[in-house]
Scaffold this motif. Structure first.
Motif, PDB file in Angstrom:
ATOM      1  N   LYS A  25       0.645  -1.298  -0.020  1.00  0.00           N
ATOM      2  CA  LYS A  25      -0.164  -0.191  -0.232  1.00  0.00           C
ATOM      3  C   LYS A  25       0.381   1.671  -0.207  1.00  0.00           C
ATOM      4  O   LYS A  25       0.107   2.176  -0.263  1.00  0.00           O
ATOM      5  N   PHE A  32      -2.722   1.597  -3.419  1.00  0.00           N
ATOM      6  CA  PHE A  32      -3.328   2.137  -1.919  1.00  0.00           C
ATOM      7  C   PHE A  32      -5.343   1.675  -2.247  1.00  0.00           C
ATOM      8  O   PHE A  32      -5.070   1.081  -1.769  1.00  0.00           O
ATOM      9  N   ILE A  35      -5.462  -1.544  -3.234  1.00  0.00           N
ATOM     10  CA  ILE A  35      -5.688  -2.943  -2.690  1.00  0.00           C
ATOM     11  C   ILE A  35      -6.656  -2.834  -1.525  1.00  0.00           C
ATOM     12  O   ILE A  35      -7.388  -3.990  -0.521  1.00  0.00           O
ATOM     13  N   THR A  36      -7.366  -1.577  -1.709  1.00  0.00           N
ATOM     14  CA  THR A  36      -8.346  -1.123  -0.883  1.00  0.00           C
ATOM     15  C   THR A  36      -9.375  -1.293  -1.126  1.00  0.00           C
ATOM     16  O   THR A  36     -10.781  -1.573  -0.608  1.00  0.00           O
TER      17      THR A  36
END
Lengths: 401, 230
Positions: A25, A32, A35-36
């Motif tokens: 991230k 970032f 991945i979220t």
């Protein structure tokens, strides 16, 4: 030199454990966000954990009290692969919870990689992200003139509100006469989104009693399940109590006569994900070589669809069922309270043990699902770390007969 | 920008760089219809070491025969194909190699006519390895243990950078199994690496401010421990 298109980057990243993804991230802002992203999180959970199974990497979350004195509960992750080398890492809870007076008795999970540990205090955690959250205490007291003796918890996820919930049912006893207000229960629900408890309006289908807390997390079709019974003229009839996490309502599921007597045979509820249903593992209380039976509800919504799927055994090491996963992986504790895996006729000593029936095990999964919700202050999650297990291969255990 | 050129045996359509997306869709479509597909490997200007001659030698080493009587049959996407009877051979895809004007053409035949899709930006050496993989998949179809062992050896012989190049090509050629194998291997290869290493490997520019990055590292310090320093 060309660089990987986003699709291939996602392919590679979804094959990495959570800890590495937390590092990723930090690579750049677009990573970032990738991945979220909820789709990535869901996909990663399926891809990464399926890959572990395919590569025969087995991981279990285990709780146990290894010492004669003290309540201190060890939470650890026990791993092994086809090379047969068992390793274990102990989860170091935050300082406040690392004491003799804090203990845990049951593991409920994984549910999207989140685990609920029933105990003192009740805890929600995601070990792969190092998140550890103690639930606030329930503000509810028993109604006037009554007190509560035992409680049973259920844990699950409500996809409609994207919320993790814990339901607790408590029995009611009359203060004046110390009588069990027979069949009477009160129940309350904790919601992670609101970080608070509220009363459950729905009533349990009375009369009903619960045998005990679930040793094996039995969650199917958004419902929690407990093994219970109803007393009538002919004796105790086994029954299943179900709680729907979305509708927040209870329901009784009838069970055919699976065992002659509860004194002769133990019965433990277990989930059967392939059938999207539940089942029961039945095995004798006494004896050194035991056969066990597996009963399954072929159609979860049809009470008449219970069938005896198969019988296994005789097997030497089984004493009590302490975990179950993937259709045929049975986790037993033997007479020395050591954890043994039994799958397809093979037994494997996992070299961990617990005293006083404290040993429980569940499949360990990696997940990016976080327990953090909005306001960080009111939802403080502590971080916990993994350290090598000092008690593995320890030969301290008593021989009991 | 597409220009059509005619070849001796069938109609071919050469799609240049701009038409790559269309080309990929075309591959999928032809695959579905089991029709012929011709891969045109164009020599990169910058890469003087690889030549189409070498490429041709590579392919020949794989026992991929030229001409109509090729007994070698394999599906283009690396999936298992059954052992074929004479009848089924006609329906199977076949690989043919021929050189036209300095360019090596690898024909993957299906039924009817063929399309040429440009697969540039890959060295002939790696493409040769891809076709090796492809051939082995067919040969070992059904024998899980042997396949697994072959796959282990296959990736063990590749460097991270080679895997990266290969996965891009495999992706374009819609070779699903190879893409999954390489995804897993690349993941294992970057598992214990630093953020800087990952950035460089994927060619990603860091758009965090030094303060932002510092704050993130501090909050998640346990994540950055036990990392290889290269």
């Amino acid at each position: 030199m060309e660089h990987l298109p986003r699709e291939l980057v996602a392919n590679v990243l979804s094959r990495l454990p959570s800890k590495v993804l937390l590092l990723c991230k930090c690579v750049c802002k677009s990573w970032f966000h990738l991945i979220t992203d909820p789709h990535f999180v869901t996909n990663h959970y399926a891809v990464y954990n399926t890959l572990q199974t395919q590569e025969e990497n087995q991981n279990l979350l285990v709780i146990r009290r290894p010492f004669f004195s003290g309540l201190k509960t060890y939470i650890s992750i026990v791993s092994w692969n086809h090379k047969n080398f068992v390793s274990s890492q102990v989860l170091n809870p935050p300082y406040e919870y690392n004491s003799d007076h804090k203990y845990w008795t049951e593991i409920l999970g994984p549910c999207n990689g989140i685990y609920f540990l029933e105990g003192n205090p009740n805890v929600l955690m995601n070990p792969s992200l190092g998140e550890f959250k103690a639930l606030p205490e329930s503000p509810f007291t028993s109604p006037n003139g009554t007190y509560s003796f035992t409680d049973h918890a259920g844990f699950g996820f409500d996809p409609k509100t994207n919320d993790f919930k814990v339901v607790v049912i408590r029995d009611l006893w009359l203060k004046e006469t110390d009588e069990r207000k027979l069949g009477y229960w009160t129940s309350e629900l904790y919601s992670l989104n609101s970080n608070s408890w509220r009363k459950v309006d729905a009533v349990l289908p009375l009369p009903i009693e619960i045998w005990g807390s679930s040793r094996v997390y039995t969650y199917a079709n958004n419902c929690s399940h407990w093994w219970g019974y109803v007393d009538d003229e002919s004796g105790s009839q086994d029954v299943v109590l179900a709680f729907d996490m979305v509708k927040e309502s209870f329901r009784k599921i009838r069970v055919p006569k699976i065992r002659d007597s509860s004194e002769e045979k133990f019965a433990t509820l277990a989930p059967f994900h392939e059938e999207a249903s539940i089942g029961v593992v039945v095995y004798p209380v006494r004896g050194t070589e035991k056969c066990f039976e597996v009963w399954v509800m072929k159609d979860y919504w049809d009470e008449g669809s219970w069938v005896k799927q198969y019988s296994v055994g005789p097997v030497q090491v089984i004493y009590k069922l302490v975990g179950f996963y993937e259709t045929n992986h049975f986790l037993w504790k033997d007479n020395n309270e050591r954890l043994v895996l039994y799958d397809s006729e093979k037994t494997r000593d996992l070299q961990v043990f617990g005293k006083y029936d404290s040993l429980r095990a569940a499949r360990y999964t990696e997940s990016l699902v976080s327990l953090h919700r909005g306001d960080e202050f009111s939802h403080k999650c502590f971080s916990c770390s993994l350290v090598p297990d000092p008690l593995l291969h320890d030969s301290e255990y008593h021989v009991s007969f | 920008m597409a220009e059509a050129t005619e070849s001796s045996s069938s109609q071919t359509l050469t799609l240049k760089r701009a038409g790559r997306l269309r080309a990929e869709r075309l591959i999928a479509e032809r695959q579905r219809l089991k029709q012929t597909l011709t891969l045109k490997i164009v020599k990169r200007e910058s890469d003087e070491s690889s030549s189409s001659q070498t490429a041709e030698e590579e392919f020949k080493k794989l026992n991929v025969k030229e001409g109509e009587d090729s007994n070698k049959s394999s599906r283009k996407d690396g999936e298992k194909s059954k052992k074929l009877s004479k009848k089924e051979e006609e329906e199977a895809t076949r690989i043919e190699v021929r050189t036209v004007d300095d360019v090596t053409l690898v024909d993957v035949h299906g039924e009817n006519f063929s399309d040429v899709v440009q697969v540039d930006s890959v060295s002939s050496h790696l493409l040769g390895q891809i076709l090796s993989y492809f051939a082995e998949q067919t040969r070992l179809a059904g024998e899980e243990d042997d396949l697994k062992k072959y796959e282990e050896e296959f990736v063990a012989a590749l460097s991270l950078d080679e895997m990266k190049e290969m996965i891009i090509t495999a992706h374009r050629l819609r070779m699903r199994k190879l893409v999954l194998l390489l995804s897993r291997s690349i993941a294992n290869g970057i598992r214990n690496k630093t953020v800087e290493f990952v950035r460089e490997f994927f060619g990603v520019v860091n758009d965090y401010t030094p303060d932002e990055e510092e704050a993130y590292r501090k909050e998640n310090d346990w994540v950055f421990e036990n990392i290889e320093e290269n």
